[in-house]
Design a protein around this motif. Structure first.
Motif, PDB file in Angstrom:
ATOM      1  N   PRO A   1      -3.075   9.211   3.170  1.00 35.39           N
ATOM      2  CA  PRO A   1      -4.507   8.876   3.136  1.00 35.39           C
ATOM      3  C   PRO A   1      -5.190   9.322   1.855  1.00 35.39           C
ATOM      4  N   GLU A   2      -4.650  10.334   1.179  1.00 39.68           N
ATOM      5  CA  GLU A   2      -5.259  10.815  -0.053  1.00 39.68           C
ATOM      6  C   GLU A   2      -4.866   9.964  -1.265  1.00 39.68           C
ATOM      7  N   SER A   3      -3.883   9.089  -1.085  1.00 39.86           N
ATOM      8  CA  SER A   3      -3.445   8.223  -2.184  1.00 39.86           C
ATOM      9  C   SER A   3      -3.483   6.759  -1.787  1.00 39.86           C
ATOM     10  N   ILE A   4      -4.357   6.425  -0.844  1.00 35.49           N
ATOM     11  CA  ILE A   4      -4.422   5.068  -0.332  1.00 35.49           C
ATOM     12  C   ILE A   4      -4.738   4.065  -1.438  1.00 35.49           C
ATOM     13  N   HIS A   5      -5.398   4.521  -2.502  1.00 34.85           N
ATOM     14  CA  HIS A   5      -5.752   3.644  -3.623  1.00 34.85           C
ATOM     15  C   HIS A   5      -4.576   3.358  -4.543  1.00 34.85           C
ATOM     16  N   HIS A   6      -3.417   3.951  -4.251  1.00 28.09           N
ATOM     17  CA  HIS A   6      -2.229   3.723  -5.064  1.00 28.09           C
ATOM     18  C   HIS A   6      -1.185   2.877  -4.346  1.00 28.09           C
ATOM     19  N   TYR A   7      -1.611   2.150  -3.312  1.00 28.50           N
ATOM     20  CA  TYR A   7      -0.710   1.237  -2.613  1.00 28.50           C
ATOM     21  C   TYR A   7      -1.071  -0.208  -2.958  1.00 28.50           C
ATOM     22  N   LEU A   8      -0.085  -0.980  -3.392  1.00 28.33           N
ATOM     23  CA  LEU A   8      -0.288  -2.407  -3.617  1.00 28.33           C
ATOM     24  C   LEU A   8      -0.113  -3.138  -2.298  1.00 28.33           C
ATOM     25  N   ASN A   9      -1.094  -3.957  -1.964  1.00 28.25           N
ATOM     26  CA  ASN A   9      -1.075  -4.686  -0.690  1.00 28.25           C
ATOM     27  C   ASN A   9      -0.920  -3.737   0.492  1.00 28.25           C
ATOM     28  N   GLY A  10      -1.264  -2.480   0.297  1.00 23.63           N
ATOM     29  CA  GLY A  10      -1.164  -1.507   1.369  1.00 23.63           C
ATOM     30  C   GLY A  10       0.248  -1.078   1.681  1.00 23.63           C
ATOM     31  N   GLU A  11       1.242  -1.551   0.908  1.00 25.35           N
ATOM     32  CA  GLU A  11       2.641  -1.297   1.267  1.00 25.35           C
ATOM     33  C   GLU A  11       3.487  -0.679   0.156  1.00 25.35           C
ATOM     34  N   ILE A  12       3.321  -1.124  -1.091  1.00 24.39           N
ATOM     35  CA  ILE A  12       4.163  -0.649  -2.192  1.00 24.39           C
ATOM     36  C   ILE A  12       3.460   0.482  -2.917  1.00 24.39           C
ATOM     37  N   ARG A  13       4.096   1.625  -2.979  1.00 26.12           N
ATOM     38  CA  ARG A  13       3.496   2.813  -3.595  1.00 26.12           C
ATOM     39  C   ARG A  13       3.692   2.789  -5.101  1.00 26.12           C
TER      40      ARG A  13
END
Length: 216
Positions: free
Chosen positions: A26-38
């Motif tokens: 949750p602290e790095s949610i802005h670093h997920y592409l399409n919510g899936e790829i970190r």
């Protein structure tokens, strides 16, 4: 009581890794592409690299992130050393190398590359052939955990998406990024330009890309 939408999100997360029971950080949610790829920050890249125990795996990890190649392309590169043009210090991928149904380019050339990139590729070529992608994904998740990073969404796609995101965030022209990576501008606009990095992370991104010769 959680909303129906939130319940669906949690179910989707758990279904992605049903055995491992992983959830997004949750602290790095802005670093997920399409919510899936970190996508990794420069600090996370270094932390993962520092815990990889074997030299051949570190060479593979660096080859993947510096070139931004798809995992299957790197596997084929190992079988075709001639694709690396040592004199020009660039990798030329033919249509055979890519074999991607939706690719927008028949061929592409990956450059610029770090000045000492040939030494990294010597380690890469001298090692065993890169493992199956599923095994690499498993190892990446383990190394991420060892480095204190949530492993959700970390896979062979992470290195490619990381370097693309870094180049866009560093201000490299979108057309240049697309030509190097082998996809159209719409894909780049949709997936990479909206990622958020802190000022310190952007500074570190520019520093790392400069060290690799990608940012002038």
């Amino acid at each position: 009581m959680p909303s129906k939408k939130n319940s669906h999100t949690k179910t989707t997360e758990l279904n992605k890794y049903p055995v491992l029971q992983l959830r997004r950080d949750p602290e790095s949610i802005h670093h997920y592409l399409n919510g899936e790829i970190r996508v990794l920050t420069p600090g996370e890249y270094q932390r993962i690299k520092n815990v990889i125990p074997q030299k051949r795996h570190r060479a593979l990890f660096d080859t993947l992130i510096i070139t931004g190649m798809r995992y299957v392309e790197v596997q084929r590169l190992w079988d075709h050393r001639e694709w690396y043009l040592r004199k020009e210090n660039m990798i030329h991928l033919s249509a055979e190398a890519q074999k991607k149904h939706k690719r927008s380019q028949q061929e592409r050339t990956i450059h610029p590359l770090p000045g000492m990139f040939e030494l990294l590729l010597d380690d890469f070529f001298e090692a065993r052939k890169p493992p199956a992608e599923s095994n690499w994904n498993r190892d990446l998740r383990k190394w991420a955990e060892d480095a204190g990073i949530n492993p959700y969404g970390i896979s062979a796609k992470s290195t490619r998406k990381t370097i693309e995101s870094w180049m866009i965030k560093a201000g490299i022209m979108e057309s240049t990024v697309c030509l190097r990576q082998g996809h159209d501008s719409l894909t780049s606009m949709r997936h990479y330009q909206g990622l958020a990095f802190t000022e310190d992370e952007i500074r570190d991104i520019k520093k790392q890309l400069t060290a690799w010769g990608i940012l002038k």
